[in-house]
Write a protein that holds these residues in place. Sequence first.
Motif, PDB file in Angstrom:
ATOM      1  N   ASP A   3     -12.143  -5.299  -4.749  1.00 57.59           N
ATOM      2  CA  ASP A   3     -10.806  -5.741  -4.335  1.00 57.59           C
ATOM      3  C   ASP A   3     -10.480  -7.108  -4.913  1.00 57.59           C
ATOM      4  O   ASP A   3      -9.339  -7.374  -5.302  1.00 57.59           O
ATOM      5  CB  ASP A   3     -10.726  -5.783  -2.805  1.00 57.59           C
ATOM      6  CG  ASP A   3      -9.404  -6.358  -2.322  1.00 57.59           C
ATOM      7  OD1 ASP A   3      -8.369  -5.690  -2.492  1.00 57.59           O
ATOM      8  OD2 ASP A   3      -9.402  -7.487  -1.788  1.00 57.59           O
ATOM      9  N   THR A   6      -9.273  -6.858  -8.477  1.00 55.30           N
ATOM     10  CA  THR A   6      -7.874  -6.423  -8.508  1.00 55.30           C
ATOM     11  C   THR A   6      -6.945  -7.558  -8.124  1.00 55.30           C
ATOM     12  O   THR A   6      -5.902  -7.772  -8.749  1.00 55.30           O
ATOM     13  CB  THR A   6      -7.674  -5.229  -7.562  1.00 55.30           C
ATOM     14  OG1 THR A   6      -8.538  -4.165  -7.960  1.00 55.30           O
ATOM     15  CG2 THR A   6      -6.229  -4.745  -7.579  1.00 55.30           C
ATOM     16  N   ARG A  10      -4.047  -9.289 -10.517  1.00 53.98           N
ATOM     17  CA  ARG A  10      -2.639  -9.337 -10.102  1.00 53.98           C
ATOM     18  C   ARG A  10      -2.130 -10.767 -10.009  1.00 53.98           C
ATOM     19  O   ARG A  10      -0.971 -11.035 -10.283  1.00 53.98           O
ATOM     20  CB  ARG A  10      -2.468  -8.601  -8.782  1.00 53.98           C
ATOM     21  CG  ARG A  10      -2.633  -7.081  -8.928  1.00 53.98           C
ATOM     22  CD  ARG A  10      -2.531  -6.360  -7.607  1.00 53.98           C
ATOM     23  NE  ARG A  10      -2.592  -4.914  -7.801  1.00 53.98           N
ATOM     24  CZ  ARG A  10      -2.694  -4.035  -6.808  1.00 53.98           C
ATOM     25  NH1 ARG A  10      -2.744  -4.449  -5.550  1.00 53.98           N
ATOM     26  NH2 ARG A  10      -2.751  -2.738  -7.062  1.00 53.98           N
TER      27      ARG A  10
END
Length: 367
Positions: A3, A6, A10
């Motif tokens: 996570d 990611t 982003r």
Amino acid sequence: MSDIDTRFARMLHARSKPAQGEALQPAIVPASVYHQAGDPSGPYQYGRWSNPTWTALEEALGHLEDAETIIFPAGLAAVASVFYPLLQPGDKVLLHADGYGATRGLAETYLKPLGITFDLTATGMVGDHDLAGYRMIFIETPSNPGLDICDIAAIAAKARGAGALLVADNTTMTPLGQRPLDLGADITLASDTKALNGHSDVLFGHVATRDAALAARMRDWRKMVGIIPSPFDTFLVHRGLETLELRFTRMCDNAEKLAPRLAAHPRLKNVVYPGLPSHPAHNLAARQMTRFGSLIALTFAGRAEAERFMEDCPLLRQATSFGGLHTSAERRSRWGDKVADGFVRLSVGCEPVEPLWQAISATLDTI
């Protein structure tokens, strides 16, 4: 894919849809005043209160922390921001006895005279401490410089039951290496002077929390006291942040390769690293940290051996900070840390690991 991978990806592209012709990088806005006709309005009214360059970095860090983030001109200013606006006379704080010494110095010199009580305990013993009656529990894990570790999730649950705030200094790990808020801490903070900026060219810090009321109090304290970062320093940290994942990965990879080699070297009396099975909290580190970090604690026979190592090794910088691109080392007892005279905090950098090891091992062999 994790996570946090990611989330970092982003974060890098959070500003990727600007208006046509708009700069992709945040602007440095050296403004003390903004246009204010009529009644004051808008996000920018006065330079002590807010700045567009601050906003860009706070949004990026907030995305990474998954929490509201407030920036400061030094790590110790971030520490002060959780003490002064959140504590009052009569409050009790449980504070690490073996973490960053300036935090204890701030507490002893400036907050105790205001009627705030600070009790000290070793990092590894925080979880065994009775937390009844405390307003705040302040931990640093892994501790600097000894690299002791405490169980953030267990302490968070215990602090919540006692009605205390849990503050976690995450300087040694960054949001990529450890997630104190995800583990239950109320506030996390860091000296971004270290790995988050990574280039040894700016002093900086931040706090992050998912409690809007706590964030508002710390943000208002910054506004009223004027402990604010310069726009240029903010820009530098934003630039450094964008390479954090690359640098932190390399630093941790290097440290994980060097630590067992150092532990096996006969010139060293002791080697402490969370990634070594010999670390007393290795299993806990593996559970609550995504990496084992870039700091290794070395103990030589004495001061002379430690200083000879640092002086002779061609790929070491002698400096009092850590987390930079370049591998650095420091004998911590010279600052009063309660460690042996031969204790050296090794901050592993981004050099190619085999030339770095060759330089370190060749120097060790001569001691």
